[in-house]
Design a protein around this motif. Structure first.
Motif, mmCIF file in Angstrom:
data_model
loop_
_atom_site.group_PDB
_atom_site.id
_atom_site.type_symbol
_atom_site.label_atom_id
_atom_site.label_comp_id
_atom_site.label_asym_id
_atom_site.label_seq_id
_atom_site.Cartn_x
_atom_site.Cartn_y
_atom_site.Cartn_z
ATOM 1 N N GLU A 133 -16.164 -14.514 3.459
ATOM 2 C CA GLU A 133 -17.145 -13.633 4.828
ATOM 3 C C GLU A 133 -17.079 -14.942 5.728
ATOM 4 O OE1 GLU A 133 -19.865 -15.041 1.392
ATOM 5 O OE2 GLU A 133 -18.032 -14.295 1.557
ATOM 6 N N SER A 145 -11.661 -8.092 8.966
ATOM 7 C CA SER A 145 -12.510 -7.915 7.745
ATOM 8 C C SER A 145 -11.973 -8.576 6.749
ATOM 9 C CB SER A 145 -12.259 -6.295 7.373
ATOM 10 O OG SER A 145 -10.990 -6.230 7.159
ATOM 11 N N ILE A 146 -12.662 -8.951 5.650
ATOM 12 C CA ILE A 146 -12.119 -9.633 4.868
ATOM 13 C C ILE A 146 -10.905 -9.065 4.127
ATOM 14 C CG2 ILE A 146 -12.822 -10.320 1.941
ATOM 15 C CD1 ILE A 146 -15.754 -10.388 3.011
#
Length: 289
Positions: A133, A145-146
């Protein structure tokens, strides 16, 4: 001991490496370290005058591995004018406004100097890999996003780090990378000492315990980082770190051995005109009232 005993030259598993070595009494090790440190200082003085090489020493390890005290003891005999230590923390907003290697580039030692990275550019494939993150704060195009942070992303980072190190090596920076190989049991003992000794309390953070729970994840990431980035021009050395005096001496001896191979590092000679007039300069000084 020889540097080759600790250098990574093939694919490794950290579980195959010792975390403890016993070289004898602490007082004996400290005396020997002092002599080795002085010998390194002599090389550093010559390198400062020579002005063609820099030395970059990267030190990585789990919390409590002994990085700070090692730097203090190993380099205590070096001239401060030729030594710069950087401890990299959480990136600042300014640093996040650049690519992740920028803050490491600007901290590199100049020719003639030793630079020590206490925690290094490898945090970008260690902490950020355990906590992906954090990558989102870098505002990288295509990483929204991850889920976008896949295996290919980390392979690309290893390639970029290898290119970074090859570039600076080709331009005169001698690179050493040390992993202080601490056992989980010894980390526990050191954390307990931080709690038990009032003058060590300030070193303790509850976050240390949270990160300790991720021990296996960190070991896996260290292993993969070392396997992907130990190169001839930028080798990794795995140092058993459960005994601090031994770890300090091993690291110092590796530095001395490898730096001694650079036989071209010498103080520059005086120009012929100055050398020919040394006796005259001496007479002028001795004749002053």
């Amino acid at each position: 001991m020889k540097a080759a005993d600790y250098q990574v030259t093939r694919s490794i598993k950290l579980t195959d490496y010792k975390t403890h070595e016993d070289f004898g009494k602490k007082s004996k090790l400290e005396d020997e370290l002092d002599e080795v440190s002085k010998a390194i200082a002599e090389i550093q003085n010559a390198m400062y005058a020579h002005g063609k090489y820099a030395v970059l020493i990267c030190i990585q390890g789990m919390d409590t591995a002994g990085k700070d005290s090692l730097i203090r003891e190993v380099f205590k005999n070096l001239n401060p004018r030729g030594l710069v230590v950087h401890s990299f923390k959480v990136p600042t907003p300014l640093e996040l406004g650049h690519d992740y290697l920028w803050r490491h580039y600007v901290a590199l030692p100049a020719r003639g100097k030793f630079g020590i990275f206490n925690r290094t550019h490898y945090e970008n494939v260690l902490v950020t890999r355990v906590h992906p993150e954090y990558i989102l704060g870098e505002n990288i195009p295509g990483i929204d996003s991850i889920a976008d942070i896949d295996a290919a992303f980390w392979e690309e980072r290893f390639r970029q780090i290898n290119n970074f190190e090859q570039h600076i090596a080709e331009n005169g920076t001698i690179i050493f990378k040390f992993f202080l190989n601490l056992s989980k049991e010894e980390q526990k003992n050191r954390l307990l000492r931080r709690l038990d000794k009032p003058n060590k309390n300030w070193k303790f953070s509850p976050g240390d315990l949270k990160e300790r729970k991720l021990w296996d994840d960190y070991q896996r990431c260290y292993e993969e980082a070392i396997n992907n980035t130990s190169k001839f021009h930028a080798p990794w050395y795995i140092i058993p770190a459960d005994d601090k005096p031994t770890a300090r001496l091993i690291l110092a001896k590796i530095l001395l051995e490898k730096l001694s191979e650079y036989t071209d590092i010498k103080e520059p000679e005086l120009d012929e005109k100055t050398k020919a007039n040394i006796d005259q300069y001496r007479k002028e000084l001795e004749g002053e009232e």
